[in-house]
Design a protein around this motif. Structure first.
Motif, PDB file in Angstrom:
ATOM      1  N   ASP A  77      93.857 -64.680 -12.040  1.00  0.00           N
ATOM      2  CA  ASP A  77      94.428 -64.873 -13.372  1.00  0.00           C
ATOM      3  C   ASP A  77      95.860 -65.415 -13.356  1.00  0.00           C
ATOM      4  O   ASP A  77      96.422 -65.704 -14.412  1.00  0.00           O
ATOM      5  CB  ASP A  77      94.379 -63.570 -14.170  1.00  0.00           C
ATOM      6  N   MET A  78      96.432 -65.567 -12.167  1.00  0.00           N
ATOM      7  CA  MET A  78      97.833 -66.011 -12.087  1.00  0.00           C
ATOM      8  C   MET A  78      98.058 -67.217 -11.195  1.00  0.00           C
ATOM      9  O   MET A  78      99.121 -67.816 -11.238  1.00  0.00           O
ATOM     10  CB  MET A  78      98.713 -64.855 -11.596  1.00  0.00           C
ATOM     11  N   ARG A  79      97.082 -67.591 -10.393  1.00  0.00           N
ATOM     12  CA  ARG A  79      97.315 -68.661  -9.408  1.00  0.00           C
ATOM     13  C   ARG A  79      97.574 -70.010 -10.053  1.00  0.00           C
ATOM     14  O   ARG A  79      98.089 -70.908  -9.403  1.00  0.00           O
ATOM     15  CB  ARG A  79      96.192 -68.721  -8.393  1.00  0.00           C
ATOM     16  N   HIS A  80      97.222 -70.168 -11.316  1.00  0.00           N
ATOM     17  CA  HIS A  80      97.431 -71.436 -12.018  1.00  0.00           C
ATOM     18  C   HIS A  80      98.875 -71.625 -12.494  1.00  0.00           C
ATOM     19  O   HIS A  80      99.267 -72.725 -12.859  1.00  0.00           O
ATOM     20  CB  HIS A  80      96.504 -71.514 -13.239  1.00  0.00           C
ATOM     21  N   ILE A  81      99.674 -70.566 -12.482  1.00  0.00           N
ATOM     22  CA  ILE A  81     101.039 -70.638 -13.010  1.00  0.00           C
ATOM     23  C   ILE A  81     101.914 -71.437 -12.050  1.00  0.00           C
ATOM     24  O   ILE A  81     102.058 -71.066 -10.880  1.00  0.00           O
ATOM     25  CB  ILE A  81     101.655 -69.237 -13.188  1.00  0.00           C
ATOM     26  N   PRO A  82     102.527 -72.526 -12.522  1.00  0.00           N
ATOM     27  CA  PRO A  82     103.450 -73.242 -11.640  1.00  0.00           C
ATOM     28  C   PRO A  82     104.711 -72.398 -11.389  1.00  0.00           C
ATOM     29  O   PRO A  82     105.221 -71.749 -12.302  1.00  0.00           O
ATOM     30  CB  PRO A  82     103.786 -74.517 -12.410  1.00  0.00           C
ATOM     31  N   VAL A  83     105.170 -72.392 -10.147  1.00  0.00           N
ATOM     32  CA  VAL A  83     106.353 -71.626  -9.760  1.00  0.00           C
ATOM     33  C   VAL A  83     107.369 -72.580  -9.143  1.00  0.00           C
ATOM     34  O   VAL A  83     107.071 -73.259  -8.160  1.00  0.00           O
ATOM     35  CB  VAL A  83     106.003 -70.502  -8.757  1.00  0.00           C
ATOM     36  N   ILE A  84     108.548 -72.613  -9.734  1.00  0.00           N
ATOM     37  CA  ILE A  84     109.654 -73.403  -9.195  1.00  0.00           C
ATOM     38  C   ILE A  84     110.529 -72.467  -8.368  1.00  0.00           C
ATOM     39  O   ILE A  84     111.015 -71.459  -8.878  1.00  0.00           O
ATOM     40  CB  ILE A  84     110.516 -74.027 -10.317  1.00  0.00           C
ATOM     41  N   ALA A  85     110.719 -72.795  -7.101  1.00  0.00           N
ATOM     42  CA  ALA A  85     111.645 -72.044  -6.258  1.00  0.00           C
ATOM     43  C   ALA A  85     113.052 -72.558  -6.524  1.00  0.00           C
ATOM     44  O   ALA A  85     113.275 -73.769  -6.608  1.00  0.00           O
ATOM     45  CB  ALA A  85     111.292 -72.224  -4.787  1.00  0.00           C
ATOM     46  N   VAL A  86     113.982 -71.631  -6.676  1.00  0.00           N
ATOM     47  CA  VAL A  86     115.394 -71.985  -6.814  1.00  0.00           C
ATOM     48  C   VAL A  86     116.124 -71.191  -5.738  1.00  0.00           C
ATOM     49  O   VAL A  86     116.058 -69.966  -5.718  1.00  0.00           O
ATOM     50  CB  VAL A  86     115.938 -71.633  -8.214  1.00  0.00           C
ATOM     51  N   SER A  87     116.776 -71.902  -4.821  1.00  0.00           N
ATOM     52  CA  SER A  87     117.318 -71.221  -3.655  1.00  0.00           C
ATOM     53  C   SER A  87     118.614 -71.840  -3.153  1.00  0.00           C
ATOM     54  O   SER A  87     118.833 -73.038  -3.281  1.00  0.00           O
ATOM     55  CB  SER A  87     116.277 -71.277  -2.527  1.00  0.00           C
ATOM     56  N   SER A  88     119.424 -70.987  -2.550  1.00  0.00           N
ATOM     57  CA  SER A  88     120.628 -71.487  -1.872  1.00  0.00           C
ATOM     58  C   SER A  88     120.286 -71.949  -0.456  1.00  0.00           C
ATOM     59  O   SER A  88     121.114 -72.548   0.212  1.00  0.00           O
ATOM     60  CB  SER A  88     121.703 -70.400  -1.828  1.00  0.00           C
ATOM     61  N   ASP A  94     114.118 -75.555   5.137  1.00  0.00           N
ATOM     62  CA  ASP A  94     113.875 -74.639   4.020  1.00  0.00           C
ATOM     63  C   ASP A  94     113.058 -75.325   2.930  1.00  0.00           C
ATOM     64  O   ASP A  94     112.122 -74.744   2.374  1.00  0.00           O
ATOM     65  CB  ASP A  94     115.194 -74.146   3.414  1.00  0.00           C
ATOM     66  N   ILE A  95     113.420 -76.554   2.637  1.00  0.00           N
ATOM     67  CA  ILE A  95     112.726 -77.329   1.595  1.00  0.00           C
ATOM     68  C   ILE A  95     111.282 -77.591   2.016  1.00  0.00           C
ATOM     69  O   ILE A  95     110.351 -77.420   1.220  1.00  0.00           O
ATOM     70  CB  ILE A  95     113.495 -78.634   1.301  1.00  0.00           C
ATOM     71  N   VAL A  96     111.087 -77.958   3.272  1.00  0.00           N
ATOM     72  CA  VAL A  96     109.728 -78.193   3.790  1.00  0.00           C
ATOM     73  C   VAL A  96     108.920 -76.903   3.709  1.00  0.00           C
ATOM     74  O   VAL A  96     107.760 -76.913   3.261  1.00  0.00           O
ATOM     75  CB  VAL A  96     109.776 -78.737   5.240  1.00  0.00           C
ATOM     76  N   ARG A  97     109.506 -75.785   4.113  1.00  0.00           N
ATOM     77  CA  ARG A  97     108.793 -74.502   4.041  1.00  0.00           C
ATOM     78  C   ARG A  97     108.390 -74.183   2.596  1.00  0.00           C
ATOM     79  O   ARG A  97     107.280 -73.729   2.342  1.00  0.00           O
ATOM     80  CB  ARG A  97     109.664 -73.376   4.598  1.00  0.00           C
ATOM     81  N   GLY A  98     109.289 -74.434   1.658  1.00  0.00           N
ATOM     82  CA  GLY A  98     108.986 -74.181   0.254  1.00  0.00           C
ATOM     83  C   GLY A  98     107.834 -75.031  -0.248  1.00  0.00           C
ATOM     84  O   GLY A  98     106.948 -74.547  -0.959  1.00  0.00           O
ATOM     85  N   ARG A  99     107.824 -76.285   0.123  1.00  0.00           N
ATOM     86  CA  ARG A  99     106.733 -77.179  -0.290  1.00  0.00           C
ATOM     87  C   ARG A  99     105.419 -76.770   0.365  1.00  0.00           C
ATOM     88  O   ARG A  99     104.369 -76.804  -0.265  1.00  0.00           O
ATOM     89  CB  ARG A  99     107.086 -78.623   0.023  1.00  0.00           C
ATOM     90  N   GLU A 100     105.485 -76.390   1.630  1.00  0.00           N
ATOM     91  CA  GLU A 100     104.274 -75.957   2.335  1.00  0.00           C
ATOM     92  C   GLU A 100     103.721 -74.654   1.757  1.00  0.00           C
ATOM     93  O   GLU A 100     102.520 -74.407   1.821  1.00  0.00           O
ATOM     94  CB  GLU A 100     104.546 -75.803   3.831  1.00  0.00           C
ATOM     95  N   ALA A 101     104.580 -73.849   1.172  1.00  0.00           N
ATOM     96  CA  ALA A 101     104.159 -72.582   0.566  1.00  0.00           C
ATOM     97  C   ALA A 101     103.504 -72.799  -0.805  1.00  0.00           C
ATOM     98  O   ALA A 101     103.020 -71.865  -1.403  1.00  0.00           O
ATOM     99  CB  ALA A 101     105.353 -71.643   0.431  1.00  0.00           C
ATOM    100  N   SER A 102     103.524 -74.024  -1.284  1.00  0.00           N
ATOM    101  CA  SER A 102     102.892 -74.397  -2.563  1.00  0.00           C
ATOM    102  C   SER A 102     103.711 -74.051  -3.801  1.00  0.00           C
ATOM    103  O   SER A 102     103.152 -73.838  -4.878  1.00  0.00           O
ATOM    104  CB  SER A 102     101.488 -73.806  -2.691  1.00  0.00           C
ATOM    105  N   PHE A 103     105.026 -74.009  -3.663  1.00  0.00           N
ATOM    106  CA  PHE A 103     105.840 -73.968  -4.871  1.00  0.00           C
ATOM    107  C   PHE A 103     105.656 -75.297  -5.586  1.00  0.00           C
ATOM    108  O   PHE A 103     105.510 -76.342  -4.931  1.00  0.00           O
ATOM    109  CB  PHE A 103     107.330 -73.762  -4.544  1.00  0.00           C
ATOM    110  N   ALA A 104     105.644 -75.283  -6.897  1.00  0.00           N
ATOM    111  CA  ALA A 104     105.496 -76.532  -7.660  1.00  0.00           C
ATOM    112  C   ALA A 104     106.671 -77.455  -7.375  1.00  0.00           C
ATOM    113  O   ALA A 104     106.523 -78.675  -7.355  1.00  0.00           O
ATOM    114  CB  ALA A 104     105.398 -76.229  -9.155  1.00  0.00           C
ATOM    115  N   GLU A 105     107.821 -76.857  -7.153  1.00  0.00           N
ATOM    116  CA  GLU A 105     109.030 -77.615  -6.812  1.00  0.00           C
ATOM    117  C   GLU A 105     109.992 -76.665  -6.119  1.00  0.00           C
ATOM    118  O   GLU A 105     109.941 -75.449  -6.329  1.00  0.00           O
ATOM    119  CB  GLU A 105     109.669 -78.192  -8.085  1.00  0.00           C
ATOM    120  N   TYR A 106     110.869 -77.220  -5.288  1.00  0.00           N
ATOM    121  CA  TYR A 106     111.881 -76.438  -4.578  1.00  0.00           C
ATOM    122  C   TYR A 106     113.231 -77.029  -4.954  1.00  0.00           C
ATOM    123  O   TYR A 106     113.550 -78.156  -4.575  1.00  0.00           O
ATOM    124  CB  TYR A 106     111.636 -76.514  -3.071  1.00  0.00           C
ATOM    125  N   ILE A 107     114.008 -76.287  -5.728  1.00  0.00           N
ATOM    126  CA  ILE A 107     115.320 -76.730  -6.215  1.00  0.00           C
ATOM    127  C   ILE A 107     116.399 -75.962  -5.455  1.00  0.00           C
ATOM    128  O   ILE A 107     116.315 -74.739  -5.325  1.00  0.00           O
ATOM    129  CB  ILE A 107     115.472 -76.442  -7.731  1.00  0.00           C
TER     130      ILE A 107
END
Length: 133
Positions: A77-88, A94-107
């Motif tokens: 019931d939640m896997r469809h929700i896009p998640v934007i990572a926001v990180s320092s 780090d950006i590659v890891r975020g994309r590989e983890a399936s965040f909709a975007e890594y900011i």
């Protein structure tokens, strides 16, 4: 039924960064912002309301952003929700890891506001297309 608003859940433990998110979204009457200071608190909120978009800090107390994303992806019931990572964490790895983890975007922080809003608007258009008319 057509909705005239969308719900964004912001998961951020830093009060200054949360205040920034509040400031960014308060001028958009069609957006309702839910706030959580931890992934665990976000999960409690998700038990009551499913947002259209989640903005998630990576470095959180307790469960981190990656663990929270894994939790969401395991829930039908939640896997469809896009998640934007926001990180320092702004190294290329780090950006590659975020994309590989399936965040909709890594900011990365500090946030480029124009880029951030363009990503949010793009994801909201995708969400709006799924709304019942």
């Amino acid at each position: 039924m057509k909705r005239d608003h969308c719900v964004i859940l912001c998961v951020e433990d830093n009060p200054i960064n949360m205040a920034l998110m509040h400031h960014i979204f308060k001028k958009y009457s069609q957006i309702r912002l839910l706030k959580a200071e931890s992934a665990e608190q976000a999960i409690e909120i998700l038990g009551e309301e499913i947002p259209d978009l989640i903005i998630m800090d990576i470095q959180l107390p307790g469960m981190d952003g990656y663990e929270a994303l894994d939790y969401l992806k395991q829930r039908e019931d939640m896997r469809h929700i896009p998640v934007i990572a926001v990180s320092s964490y702004a190294m290329e790895s780090d950006i590659v890891r975020g994309r590989e983890a399936s965040f909709a975007e890594y900011i990365t922080k500090p946030i480029d506001l124009k880029h951030f809003l363009s990503i949010v608007k793009e994801l909201m258009l995708e969400v709006a297309a799924t709304w019942e008319l």
